[in-house]
Design a protein around this motif. Structure first.
Motif, PDB file in Angstrom:
ATOM      1  N   ARG A  92       0.830  -1.207   0.000  1.00 19.57           N
ATOM      2  CA  ARG A  92       0.000   0.000   0.000  1.00 19.57           C
ATOM      3  C   ARG A  92       0.862   1.254   0.000  1.00 19.57           C
ATOM      4  N   GLN A  93       1.899   1.252   0.822  1.00 20.79           N
ATOM      5  CA  GLN A  93       2.771   2.420   0.908  1.00 20.79           C
ATOM      6  C   GLN A  93       3.453   2.710  -0.422  1.00 20.79           C
ATOM      7  N   ASP A  94       3.860   1.648  -1.116  1.00 21.91           N
ATOM      8  CA  ASP A  94       4.532   1.816  -2.405  1.00 21.91           C
ATOM      9  C   ASP A  94       3.552   2.028  -3.559  1.00 21.91           C
ATOM     10  N   GLY A  95       2.246   1.905  -3.277  1.00 22.35           N
ATOM     11  CA  GLY A  95       1.248   2.103  -4.327  1.00 22.35           C
ATOM     12  C   GLY A  95       1.243   1.004  -5.367  1.00 22.35           C
ATOM     13  N   VAL A  96       1.660  -0.196  -4.967  1.00 24.30           N
ATOM     14  CA  VAL A  96       1.777  -1.309  -5.908  1.00 24.30           C
ATOM     15  C   VAL A  96       0.452  -2.057  -6.053  1.00 24.30           C
ATOM     16  N   SER A  97      -0.092  -2.516  -4.940  1.00 19.59           N
ATOM     17  CA  SER A  97      -1.345  -3.271  -4.933  1.00 19.59           C
ATOM     18  C   SER A  97      -1.834  -3.347  -3.501  1.00 19.59           C
ATOM     19  N   ASP A  98      -2.872  -4.129  -3.310  1.00 23.54           N
ATOM     20  CA  ASP A  98      -3.389  -4.358  -1.964  1.00 23.54           C
ATOM     21  C   ASP A  98      -3.392  -5.862  -1.730  1.00 23.54           C
ATOM     22  N   LEU A  99      -3.717  -6.256  -0.509  1.00 19.45           N
ATOM     23  CA  LEU A  99      -3.680  -7.671  -0.162  1.00 19.45           C
ATOM     24  C   LEU A  99      -4.910  -8.012   0.651  1.00 19.45           C
TER      25      LEU A  99
END
Length: 205
Positions: A80-87
């Motif tokens: 989330r912090q890196d703006g990549v994806s969610d889990l």
């Protein structure tokens, strides 16, 4: 008496980054995700077993479960912090999902998750012994039995799970008037109603 499993806490701290990267790679390769136990077995195949013993041992299973969820919440925070994806994290479904975004590309702020708070505190794992795990399992089964009894009682009353106390009391009065033997009702049916009432309308002491 069953021995306590080995607790290599320092090894976990040393290997944390490797574990997170491997977990992310596994989830990327399997977009449909995993059930928790299947993911634990997959990590076991990768040699990532930090507590000696079989997963059939309730204490080993709890600690492996805690380790996995500790890693999952750390990984989710990082993604989330890196703006990549969610889990998505649930014992029946662990999978990568798209990151929810708001207008102008800002990411939505997730509400505080009490499970995240629990699993990120490693002292909860350190401080849990075999008897604690047995008590948790017993409590879980008691909750399931209570829910099952309530579901059956609601079926007897002909009510939905969302029925409130007022609806339950009103329905009880209707069933008593219909099925009480003094009013020409069926004795067996009336007995079912009374058994259900003990679950749905417990006596106040």
């Amino acid at each position: 008496m069953t021995a306590e499993p080995h607790q290599p806490w320092l090894d976990l701290e040393h290997d944390l980054e490797v574990l997170l990267e491997l977990l992310w790679a596994i989830l990327e390769k399997h977009p449909a995700g995993f059930k928790e136990y299947d993911l634990l077995k997959r990590l076991e195949l990768e040699g990532l077993v930090y507590f000696e013993g079989s997963l059939d041992d309730e204490l080993v299973l709890f600690r492996q479960h805690f380790l996995l969820f500790h890693l999952l919440y750390l990984l989710r925070d990082r993604l989330r912090q890196d703006g990549v994806s969610d889990l998505h994290i649930h014992c029946l479904s662990i999978r990568l999902i798209p990151l929810v975004t708001m207008s102008r590309g800002s990411r939505a702020v997730a509400p505080e998750d009490p499970l995240r708070t629990y699993y990120l505190d490693w002292d909860h794992c350190r401080g849990t012994n075999r008897q604690d795990v047995i008590d948790m399992i017993r409590g879980f089964h008691q909750q399931v039995a209570t829910r099952s009894s309530r579901d059956e009682a609601l079926r007897v009353f002909g009510l939905t799970p969302h029925a409130g106390p007022g609806a339950v009391k009103q329905r009880f009065r209707e069933l008593v008037r219909t099925h009480h033997p003094d009013f020409g009702g069926d004795r067996a049916r009336f007995h079912q109603v009374m058994v259900a009432a003990r679950v749905l309308l417990p006596i106040k002491r």
